[in-house]
Design a protein around this motif. Structure first.
Motif, mmCIF file in Angstrom:
data_model
loop_
_atom_site.group_PDB
_atom_site.id
_atom_site.type_symbol
_atom_site.label_atom_id
_atom_site.label_comp_id
_atom_site.label_asym_id
_atom_site.label_seq_id
_atom_site.Cartn_x
_atom_site.Cartn_y
_atom_site.Cartn_z
ATOM 1 N N LYS A 146 36.384 54.781 46.966
ATOM 2 C CA LYS A 146 36.939 54.711 45.619
ATOM 3 C C LYS A 146 38.417 54.328 45.668
ATOM 4 N N GLN A 147 39.162 54.925 46.599
ATOM 5 C CA GLN A 147 40.582 54.626 46.713
ATOM 6 C C GLN A 147 40.805 53.167 47.095
ATOM 7 N N GLN A 148 40.007 52.648 48.029
ATOM 8 C CA GLN A 148 40.114 51.241 48.415
ATOM 9 C C GLN A 148 39.799 50.335 47.232
ATOM 10 N N PHE A 149 38.736 50.640 46.526
ATOM 11 C CA PHE A 149 38.306 49.856 45.385
ATOM 12 C C PHE A 149 39.377 49.871 44.299
ATOM 13 N N GLU A 150 39.891 51.052 43.990
ATOM 14 C CA GLU A 150 40.867 51.209 42.921
ATOM 15 C C GLU A 150 42.203 50.552 43.241
ATOM 16 N N SER A 151 42.546 50.410 44.525
ATOM 17 C CA SER A 151 43.844 49.831 44.886
ATOM 18 C C SER A 151 43.971 48.394 44.393
ATOM 19 N N GLY A 152 42.870 47.691 44.245
ATOM 20 C CA GLY A 152 42.921 46.324 43.756
ATOM 21 C C GLY A 152 42.347 46.154 42.370
ATOM 22 N N LEU A 153 42.138 47.259 41.683
ATOM 23 C CA LEU A 153 41.466 47.231 40.388
ATOM 24 C C LEU A 153 42.420 46.852 39.264
ATOM 25 N N LEU A 154 41.943 45.989 38.386
ATOM 26 C CA LEU A 154 42.688 45.608 37.198
ATOM 27 C C LEU A 154 41.750 45.737 36.013
ATOM 28 N N TYR A 155 42.106 46.582 35.063
ATOM 29 C CA TYR A 155 41.309 46.742 33.852
ATOM 30 C C TYR A 155 41.771 45.701 32.844
ATOM 31 N N LYS A 156 40.843 45.023 32.233
ATOM 32 C CA LYS A 156 41.184 44.015 31.229
ATOM 33 C C LYS A 156 40.213 44.143 30.072
ATOM 34 N N ARG A 157 40.715 44.348 28.895
ATOM 35 C CA ARG A 157 39.887 44.396 27.688
ATOM 36 C C ARG A 157 40.020 43.047 27.003
ATOM 37 N N CYS A 158 38.885 42.432 26.709
ATOM 38 C CA CYS A 158 38.882 41.105 26.096
ATOM 39 C C CYS A 158 38.241 41.161 24.721
ATOM 40 N N ARG A 159 38.707 40.324 23.851
ATOM 41 C CA ARG A 159 38.131 40.202 22.517
ATOM 42 C C ARG A 159 36.966 39.217 22.562
ATOM 43 N N ALA A 160 36.129 39.267 21.564
ATOM 44 C CA ALA A 160 35.020 38.320 21.466
ATOM 45 C C ALA A 160 35.563 36.897 21.496
ATOM 46 N N ARG A 161 34.902 36.054 22.267
ATOM 47 C CA ARG A 161 35.232 34.632 22.414
ATOM 48 C C ARG A 161 36.562 34.364 23.114
ATOM 49 N N GLU A 162 37.171 35.370 23.709
ATOM 50 C CA GLU A 162 38.409 35.177 24.462
ATOM 51 C C GLU A 162 38.077 34.519 25.793
ATOM 52 N N SER A 163 38.918 33.600 26.224
ATOM 53 C CA SER A 163 38.693 32.898 27.489
ATOM 54 C C SER A 163 39.533 33.509 28.603
ATOM 55 N N LEU A 164 38.917 33.645 29.750
ATOM 56 C CA LEU A 164 39.622 34.014 30.975
ATOM 57 C C LEU A 164 39.536 32.787 31.868
ATOM 58 N N THR A 165 40.652 32.246 32.271
ATOM 59 C CA THR A 165 40.652 31.024 33.050
ATOM 60 C C THR A 165 41.198 31.296 34.439
ATOM 61 N N PHE A 166 40.459 30.841 35.435
ATOM 62 C CA PHE A 166 40.880 30.955 36.819
ATOM 63 C C PHE A 166 40.845 29.565 37.447
ATOM 64 N N SER A 167 41.389 28.618 36.771
ATOM 65 C CA SER A 167 41.338 27.220 37.179
ATOM 66 C C SER A 167 42.059 26.991 38.504
ATOM 67 N N GLY A 168 41.303 26.507 39.478
ATOM 68 C CA GLY A 168 41.886 26.133 40.753
ATOM 69 C C GLY A 168 42.352 27.280 41.627
ATOM 70 N N GLU A 169 42.156 28.505 41.192
ATOM 71 C CA GLU A 169 42.583 29.658 41.972
ATOM 72 C C GLU A 169 41.421 30.181 42.799
ATOM 73 N N LYS A 170 41.680 30.472 44.063
ATOM 74 C CA LYS A 170 40.657 31.122 44.888
ATOM 75 C C LYS A 170 40.692 32.605 44.596
ATOM 76 N N MET A 203 31.962 26.115 35.115
ATOM 77 C CA MET A 203 32.914 25.398 35.972
ATOM 78 C C MET A 203 32.999 23.963 35.485
ATOM 79 N N VAL A 204 34.156 23.377 35.718
ATOM 80 C CA VAL A 204 34.354 21.985 35.357
ATOM 81 C C VAL A 204 34.603 21.198 36.636
ATOM 82 N N SER A 205 33.877 20.077 36.790
ATOM 83 C CA SER A 205 34.014 19.254 37.992
ATOM 84 C C SER A 205 35.352 18.514 37.953
ATOM 85 N N GLY A 206 35.675 17.835 39.030
ATOM 86 C CA GLY A 206 36.901 17.052 39.106
ATOM 87 C C GLY A 206 36.965 15.934 38.080
#
Length: 73
Positions: free
Chosen positions: A25-49, A65-68
């Protein structure tokens, strides 16, 4: 994490069938980020690993995903 938040965290893990010992639990929680999103909200991770995961507690998500060339795949 406070006691109330900790117990909520444990309950949410149980709902999805995950049981962790205290060290896990401690290992898991150390990298945990809580995020509350609204309906139709976009989360973008473009180009990020990413070497993590998203856990959706309530609702539905759409993943795409979107191709090149700009085409959705």
């Amino acid at each position: 994490m406070g006691e109330n938040a900790q117990s909520k965290f444990d309950l949410e893990l149980e709902k999805i069938g995950i049981t962790l010992n205290e060290q896990q639990k401690q290992q898991f929680e150390s990298g945990l980020l809580y995020k509350r999103c609204r309906a139709r909200e976009s989360l973008t991770f473009s180009g990020e690993k990413k070497d993590g995961m998203l856990i959706v507690l309530h609702g539905v998500i759409r993943v795409h995903m979107v191709s090149g060339t700009g085409r959705e795949v």
